[in-house]
Design an enzyme around this catalytic site. Sequence first.
Site, short mmCIF file in Angstrom:
data_model
loop_
_atom_site.label_atom_id
_atom_site.label_comp_id
_atom_site.label_asym_id
_atom_site.label_seq_id
_atom_site.Cartn_x
_atom_site.Cartn_y
_atom_site.Cartn_z
N LYS A 1 -103.75 17.18 -22.15
CA LYS A 1 -103.90 16.64 -23.49
C LYS A 1 -104.08 15.13 -23.40
CE LYS A 1 -100.38 15.86 -26.40
NZ LYS A 1 -100.52 14.52 -27.02
N ASP B 1 -106.20 15.12 -28.76
CA ASP B 1 -105.26 15.21 -29.88
C ASP B 1 -105.21 13.89 -30.65
OD1 ASP B 1 -103.27 16.13 -31.56
OD2 ASP B 1 -101.64 15.68 -30.14
N LYS C 1 -105.46 13.95 -34.20
CA LYS C 1 -104.84 14.26 -35.50
C LYS C 1 -105.59 13.59 -36.67
CE LYS C 1 -100.17 14.81 -33.59
NZ LYS C 1 -100.41 14.48 -32.17
N TYR D 1 -107.10 12.61 -40.12
CA TYR D 1 -106.59 12.79 -41.49
C TYR D 1 -107.24 11.72 -42.35
CZ TYR D 1 -102.97 13.73 -45.09
OH TYR D 1 -102.29 14.07 -46.23
N ASP D 2 -108.27 12.10 -43.12
CA ASP D 2 -108.99 11.14 -43.95
C ASP D 2 -109.78 11.92 -44.99
OD1 ASP D 2 -110.35 8.73 -44.83
OD2 ASP D 2 -109.95 7.90 -42.83
N ASN E 1 -115.61 13.55 -45.86
CA ASN E 1 -116.83 13.03 -45.25
C ASN E 1 -116.53 12.25 -43.98
OD1 ASN E 1 -119.80 12.43 -45.46
ND2 ASN E 1 -119.00 10.33 -45.43
N THR F 1 -93.22 18.36 -34.52
CA THR F 1 -91.96 18.87 -34.00
C THR F 1 -90.86 17.82 -33.99
OG1 THR F 1 -92.84 18.49 -31.76
CG2 THR F 1 -92.94 20.73 -32.62
N GLY G 1 -95.06 17.40 -22.00
CA GLY G 1 -95.25 16.02 -21.57
C GLY G 1 -94.19 15.55 -20.60
N ARG G 2 -93.15 14.92 -21.14
CA ARG G 2 -92.16 14.24 -20.30
C ARG G 2 -91.46 15.15 -19.29
NH1 ARG G 2 -90.01 10.89 -25.49
NH2 ARG G 2 -90.94 12.72 -26.46
#
Length: 238
Positions: A32, A59, A61, A63-64, A67, A123, A214-215
């Site tokens: 990712k 990733d 994300k 958001y707008d 168009n 999360t 991830g970590r």
Amino acid sequence: MGPVIIALDFRDANETLTFLDQFKQQSDLFVKVGMELFYFEGPAILRELKRRGIRVFLDLKLYDIPNTVEQAMFQLGQQGVDMVTVHAAGGAEMMRRARIGLDQGSQIAGVSAAKLLAITQLTSTSEQQMQSEQLVSVPLAKAVTHLAQLADASGADGVVSSALEDRQIHAATRDEFLCINPGIRLATDVADDQKRVVTPSDARRLGSNGLVVGRTITQAPDPIAAYQTVLQEWRMTK
């Protein structure tokens, strides 16, 4: 799909590729790329990962307004990545336009269209936080399931959510609809800033279609061993 996607939460390409050099003997690697790395390196890091034969979950994300998201997805669709994300809270029209832009971009570039995933609730967000800060009065699981149904009806291929909601999402959406789950920790790990965490084996039992880790892997003393532990937990669980 997956099952284990390594979250490359590094500052730049040098750190990222140095880390990945440890995985040269691993086949079918899936990673990712998030905001931090992409905003510094741009599409060049995606090209290098694909050159190495690594599958990529981008990733960002989005958001707008519809168009803007459509035009952004048109650009991302040309990058040849395997999965991309939008926020389901952006609404049905935004997600439909994201699908259009993604498909058109991939068609022009002659690459397979990426899977479009919708973020439900992060999360790191608790039910109390969702209700008090977002003024969403229903239980968290109900809110997440609603957003998953909206995403399914709007052309998304799946959602990113806690594995704790997977069973309800699968029950409320079509069979092939994906649940990709971050917030994964081994039983010996600390939760850090995550609120809704599960182990790899629990996620598998709950119906996960893929884990984002991830970590637990990237900060382990032996990342290869940690990766193999996560894979083993996944494969041994039915």
